[in-house]
Write an enzyme that holds these catalytic residues in place. Structure first.
Site, PDB file in Angstrom:
ATOM      1  N   CYS A 265      38.927  35.866  37.173  1.00 52.72           N
ATOM      2  CA  CYS A 265      40.365  36.152  37.318  1.00 52.72           C
ATOM      3  C   CYS A 265      41.273  34.969  37.040  1.00 52.72           C
ATOM      4  O   CYS A 265      41.228  33.979  37.756  1.00 52.72           O
ATOM      5  CB  CYS A 265      40.636  36.463  38.785  1.00 52.72           C
ATOM      6  SG  CYS A 265      40.489  38.114  39.238  1.00 52.72           S
TER       7      CYS A 265
ATOM      8  N   CYS B   8      39.485  46.114  32.910  1.00 50.33           N
ATOM      9  CA  CYS B   8      39.986  45.514  34.141  1.00 50.33           C
ATOM     10  C   CYS B   8      41.412  45.044  33.871  1.00 50.33           C
ATOM     11  O   CYS B   8      41.628  44.235  32.966  1.00 50.33           O
ATOM     12  CB  CYS B   8      39.067  44.345  34.519  1.00 50.33           C
ATOM     13  SG  CYS B   8      39.694  43.338  35.860  1.00 50.33           S
TER      14      CYS B   8
ATOM     15  N   CYS C 247      40.018  31.515  43.851  1.00 52.45           N
ATOM     16  CA  CYS C 247      40.561  32.319  42.753  1.00 52.45           C
ATOM     17  C   CYS C 247      41.581  31.540  41.929  1.00 52.45           C
ATOM     18  O   CYS C 247      42.476  30.888  42.466  1.00 52.45           O
ATOM     19  CB  CYS C 247      41.201  33.579  43.332  1.00 52.45           C
ATOM     20  SG  CYS C 247      41.945  34.629  42.087  1.00 52.45           S
TER      21      CYS C 247
ATOM     22  N   CYS D  76      49.677  35.483  41.440  1.00 54.93           N
ATOM     23  CA  CYS D  76      49.343  36.166  42.698  1.00 54.93           C
ATOM     24  C   CYS D  76      49.796  35.268  43.839  1.00 54.93           C
ATOM     25  O   CYS D  76      49.827  34.051  43.702  1.00 54.93           O
ATOM     26  CB  CYS D  76      47.831  36.380  42.789  1.00 54.93           C
ATOM     27  SG  CYS D  76      47.306  37.309  44.248  1.00 54.93           S
TER      28      CYS D  76
ATOM     29  N   SER E  11      41.336  47.318  43.755  1.00 51.94           N
ATOM     30  CA  SER E  11      40.731  46.314  44.625  1.00 51.94           C
ATOM     31  C   SER E  11      41.818  45.550  45.362  1.00 51.94           C
ATOM     32  O   SER E  11      42.800  45.116  44.757  1.00 51.94           O
ATOM     33  CB  SER E  11      39.909  45.352  43.756  1.00 51.94           C
ATOM     34  OG  SER E  11      39.393  44.302  44.536  1.00 51.94           O
TER      35      SER E  11
ATOM     36  N   GLU F 237      46.208  38.527  31.630  1.00 53.96           N
ATOM     37  CA  GLU F 237      44.907  38.768  31.011  1.00 53.96           C
ATOM     38  C   GLU F 237      44.280  40.066  31.489  1.00 53.96           C
ATOM     39  O   GLU F 237      44.546  40.547  32.575  1.00 53.96           O
ATOM     40  CB  GLU F 237      43.982  37.577  31.225  1.00 53.96           C
ATOM     41  CG  GLU F 237      43.813  37.166  32.657  1.00 53.96           C
ATOM     42  CD  GLU F 237      43.044  35.844  32.766  1.00 53.96           C
ATOM     43  OE1 GLU F 237      43.646  34.790  32.538  1.00 53.96           O
ATOM     44  OE2 GLU F 237      41.857  35.892  33.088  1.00 53.96           O
TER      45      GLU F 237
ATOM     46  N   CYS G  34      43.807  33.212  47.819  1.00 51.88           N
ATOM     47  CA  CYS G  34      42.344  33.129  48.019  1.00 51.88           C
ATOM     48  C   CYS G  34      41.841  31.811  47.420  1.00 51.88           C
ATOM     49  O   CYS G  34      42.186  31.452  46.297  1.00 51.88           O
ATOM     50  CB  CYS G  34      41.636  34.324  47.384  1.00 51.88           C
ATOM     51  SG  CYS G  34      42.121  35.895  48.131  1.00 51.88           S
TER      52      CYS G  34
ATOM     53  N   GLY H   1      46.478  39.248  40.329  1.00 52.71           N
ATOM     54  CA  GLY H   1      47.484  39.903  41.152  1.00 52.71           C
ATOM     55  C   GLY H   1      46.883  40.727  42.265  1.00 52.71           C
ATOM     56  O   GLY H   1      45.697  41.047  42.248  1.00 52.71           O
ATOM     57  N   GLU H   2      47.712  41.034  43.264  1.00 50.27           N
ATOM     58  CA  GLU H   2      47.288  41.890  44.369  1.00 50.27           C
ATOM     59  C   GLU H   2      47.976  43.246  44.183  1.00 50.27           C
ATOM     60  O   GLU H   2      49.184  43.362  44.364  1.00 50.27           O
ATOM     61  CB  GLU H   2      47.679  41.232  45.706  1.00 50.27           C
ATOM     62  CG  GLU H   2      47.565  42.121  46.924  1.00 50.27           C
ATOM     63  CD  GLU H   2      46.239  42.872  47.063  1.00 50.27           C
ATOM     64  OE1 GLU H   2      45.165  42.278  46.889  1.00 50.27           O
ATOM     65  OE2 GLU H   2      46.295  44.090  47.336  1.00 50.27           O
TER      66      GLU H   2
ATOM     67  N   SER I 256      38.064  43.281  49.064  1.00 48.03           N
ATOM     68  CA  SER I 256      37.483  41.946  48.906  1.00 48.03           C
ATOM     69  C   SER I 256      37.224  41.388  50.297  1.00 48.03           C
ATOM     70  O   SER I 256      38.139  40.973  50.991  1.00 48.03           O
ATOM     71  CB  SER I 256      38.455  41.048  48.138  1.00 48.03           C
ATOM     72  OG  SER I 256      38.669  41.594  46.859  1.00 48.03           O
ATOM     73  N   LEU I 257      35.969  41.432  50.690  1.00 45.35           N
ATOM     74  CA  LEU I 257      35.604  41.065  52.064  1.00 45.35           C
ATOM     75  C   LEU I 257      35.198  39.587  52.124  1.00 45.35           C
ATOM     76  O   LEU I 257      35.819  38.804  52.833  1.00 45.35           O
ATOM     77  CB  LEU I 257      34.472  41.988  52.532  1.00 45.35           C
ATOM     78  CG  LEU I 257      34.061  41.938  53.989  1.00 45.35           C
ATOM     79  CD1 LEU I 257      35.221  42.262  54.913  1.00 45.35           C
ATOM     80  CD2 LEU I 257      32.897  42.901  54.251  1.00 45.35           C
ATOM     81  N   HIS I 258      34.177  39.224  51.400  1.00 44.12           N
ATOM     82  CA  HIS I 258      33.768  37.837  51.178  1.00 44.12           C
ATOM     83  C   HIS I 258      33.307  37.058  52.410  1.00 44.12           C
ATOM     84  O   HIS I 258      33.010  35.867  52.315  1.00 44.12           O
ATOM     85  CB  HIS I 258      34.862  37.028  50.471  1.00 44.12           C
ATOM     86  CG  HIS I 258      35.307  37.604  49.166  1.00 44.12           C
ATOM     87  ND1 HIS I 258      34.450  38.175  48.270  1.00 44.12           N
ATOM     88  CD2 HIS I 258      36.546  37.713  48.611  1.00 44.12           C
ATOM     89  CE1 HIS I 258      35.128  38.602  47.208  1.00 44.12           C
ATOM     90  NE2 HIS I 258      36.395  38.351  47.391  1.00 44.12           N
TER      91      HIS I 258
HETATM   92  N1  SAH Z   1      43.838  40.925  44.608  1.00 48.33           N
HETATM   93  C1  SAH Z   1      42.797  41.898  44.509  1.00 48.33           C
HETATM   94  C2  SAH Z   1      42.269  42.130  43.111  1.00 48.33           C
HETATM   95  C3  SAH Z   1      42.069  40.971  42.192  1.00 48.33           C
HETATM   96  S1  SAH Z   1      40.675  39.962  42.265  1.00 48.33           S
HETATM   97  C4  SAH Z   1      41.681  41.561  45.453  1.00 48.33           C
HETATM   98  O1  SAH Z   1      41.761  40.553  46.136  1.00 48.33           O
HETATM   99  O2  SAH Z   1      40.749  42.332  45.555  1.00 48.33           O
HETATM  100  C5  SAH Z   1      39.243  40.919  41.918  1.00 48.33           C
HETATM  101  C6  SAH Z   1      38.016  40.421  42.674  1.00 48.33           C
HETATM  102  O3  SAH Z   1      37.542  39.180  42.121  1.00 48.33           O
HETATM  103  C7  SAH Z   1      38.294  40.151  44.135  1.00 48.33           C
HETATM  104  O4  SAH Z   1      37.221  40.597  44.900  1.00 48.33           O
HETATM  105  C8  SAH Z   1      38.387  38.631  44.169  1.00 48.33           C
HETATM  106  O5  SAH Z   1      38.184  38.153  45.471  1.00 48.33           O
HETATM  107  C9  SAH Z   1      37.330  38.246  43.177  1.00 48.33           C
HETATM  108  N2  SAH Z   1      37.438  36.889  42.616  1.00 48.33           N
HETATM  109  C10 SAH Z   1      38.522  36.176  42.289  1.00 48.33           C
HETATM  110  N3  SAH Z   1      38.196  34.982  41.794  1.00 48.33           N
HETATM  111  C11 SAH Z   1      36.854  34.930  41.810  1.00 48.33           C
HETATM  112  C12 SAH Z   1      35.894  33.938  41.419  1.00 48.33           C
HETATM  113  N4  SAH Z   1      36.275  32.760  40.946  1.00 48.33           N
HETATM  114  N5  SAH Z   1      34.585  34.247  41.579  1.00 48.33           N
HETATM  115  C13 SAH Z   1      34.194  35.436  42.066  1.00 48.33           C
HETATM  116  N6  SAH Z   1      35.038  36.409  42.440  1.00 48.33           N
HETATM  117  C14 SAH Z   1      36.355  36.146  42.325  1.00 48.33           C
END
Ligand code: SAH
Length: 354
Positions: free
Chosen positions: A342, A114, A128, A121, A200, A101, A125, A168-169, A223-225
């Site tokens: 995603c 995007c 995700c 992936c 990202s 997608e 996470c 994907g990463e 992606s810090l979170h």
């Molecule tokens: N693998 C890469 C890029 C893909 S995800 C990464 O980790 O950055 C793109 C962004 O969306 C990342 O910051 C990811 O953590 C975030 N993301 C994924 N699923 C999400 C969700 N359900 N709600 C909010 N952010 C999400």
């Protein structure tokens, strides 16, 4: 021939060749070099879906190419259009039956796409949807480009920014992503400025350092979170491998090498990472780093229990960071009515097929 990217049928993936490689290939098959320029233009500027559409290329050359090469183009399986904000989410079918997608987003300052970098992936996470069944395979450079080309054709709109933030990463598919970036910014092709490309990552430290060595001018988003490693581990398994300070050091090195401002993505999860203490700890963690924090309330997926922080509370979190002199934006939640997060659309499609 081994220097060329081969797809799974051992043919050359012609759309993944650089302009120079295409020129070499064309000469090797006994054709004049100007044909390479014409072909590259059809593929990457006019972005036609097949060799048949290339008007000034002789049939004999097309046949020679098809003997040795594959020409990728995505089938549109489904398009979902948001009624709220014009976001369009695309489900594309690949030559081997996999689906991926991509998202088209309209902003005041231009349109963004995007793109996905892998089918699935393997980073795991917790919040995700892309990672739930693991990774299937890497996407070829051509298959990442084709997402943009197909969306450009469908919408008829100019695309001025690309974010590699789909499924994907990207740094787990490093060589193909690098090639994708070079093709996208090549003056013979779409010629998109690297400053308009953002990659990202969840934070694969050695690959961030490799990327820094490439001295590109693309933007890096991390992606810090979470504001400390223990919390980050709960949300992101990659934090077991690379400690949070190690990841931030790699990001700083990226900034030193490229001068590009860093983005830290922070998905706000109610009761998990959105307290005042989290905001303060985050401010301390990032103080002195040239960066912007991008807050986004987590997009809930049905496979997990996580709930988004509500808007008022998200604003409070933002204010706290601003008081501590951290640049911060709250990302508009685009396309929430169309499986915006995603990997959600692909998952739903696979489930319906079953
Ligand atoms: N693998 C890469 C890029 C893909 S995800 C990464 O980790 O950055 C793109 C962004 O969306 C990342 O910051 C990811 O953590 C975030 N993301 C994924 N699923 C999400 C969700 N359900 N709600 C909010 N952010 C999400």
């Amino acid at each position: 021939m081994s220097k060329y990217i081969l797809d799974q049928e051992n043919k050359i993936d012609i759309k993944s060749l650089s302009f120079e490689e295409l020129t070499d290939f064309i000469k090797e098959i006994g054709e004049p070099a100007f044909r390479a320029k014409q072909l590259y233009d059809w593929m990457h500027v006019k972005q036609v879906r097949s060799l048949d559409d290339m008007k000034n290329i002789p049939k004999s050359l097309k046949e020679k190419i098809l003997e040795k090469c594959t020409y990728t183009a995505h089938e549109i399986v489904q398009v979902q259009e948001s009624k709220i904000d014009g976001t369009k989410k695309f489900l594309f079918g690949l030559y081997d039956g996999n689906v991926i997608e991509s998202v088209f987003m309209k902003y005041k300052y231009g349109n963004s796409v995007c793109v996905s970098s892998q089918v699935g992936c393997r980073m795991g996470c917790r919040f995700c949807a892309s990672t739930i069944d693991g990774v299937v395979r890497n996407l070829l450079p051509s298959e990442i480009l084709d997402q943009i080309y197909a969306i450009s054709e469908y919408t008829g709109e100019k695309i001025s920014r690309i974010v590699v933030m789909g499924s994907g990463e990207p740094l787990d598919n490093f060589d193909n992503i690098l090639r994708f970036i070079k093709l996208l910014s090549d003056e013979h092709g779409m010629n998109l400025g690297q400053r308009n490309i953002t990659v990202s990552t969840c934070g694969i430290v050695p690959r961030i350092l490799d990327l820094a060595k490439e001295k590109l001018s693309i933007n890096l988003a991390l992606s810090l979170h979470a504001s400390n490693n223990d919390k980050r581990k709960e949300l992101m398994p990659i934090a077991n491998k690379y400690e949070i300070h190690e990841v931030l050091d790699a990001c700083k090195k990226y900034f030193e090498a490229t001068g590009r401002q860093l983005t830290f993505e922070y998905s706000l999860v109610a009761g998990v990472n959105d307290s005042d203490e989290d905001a303060n700890e985050l401010s301390e963690l990032l103080s002195g780093i040239n960066c912007v924090v991008n807050l986004i309330p987590v997009n809930p997926i049905k496979e997990r229990q996580y709930k988004p922080t509500d808007h008022t509370h998200a604003l409070k979190f933002k204010n706290k960071l601003e008081k501590n002199r951290i640049n911060v934006t709250i990302r508009r939640e685009m396309g929430r009515d169309i499986d915006g997060a995603c990997g959600q659309l692909r998952r739903r499609h696979l489930e319906e097929k079953k």
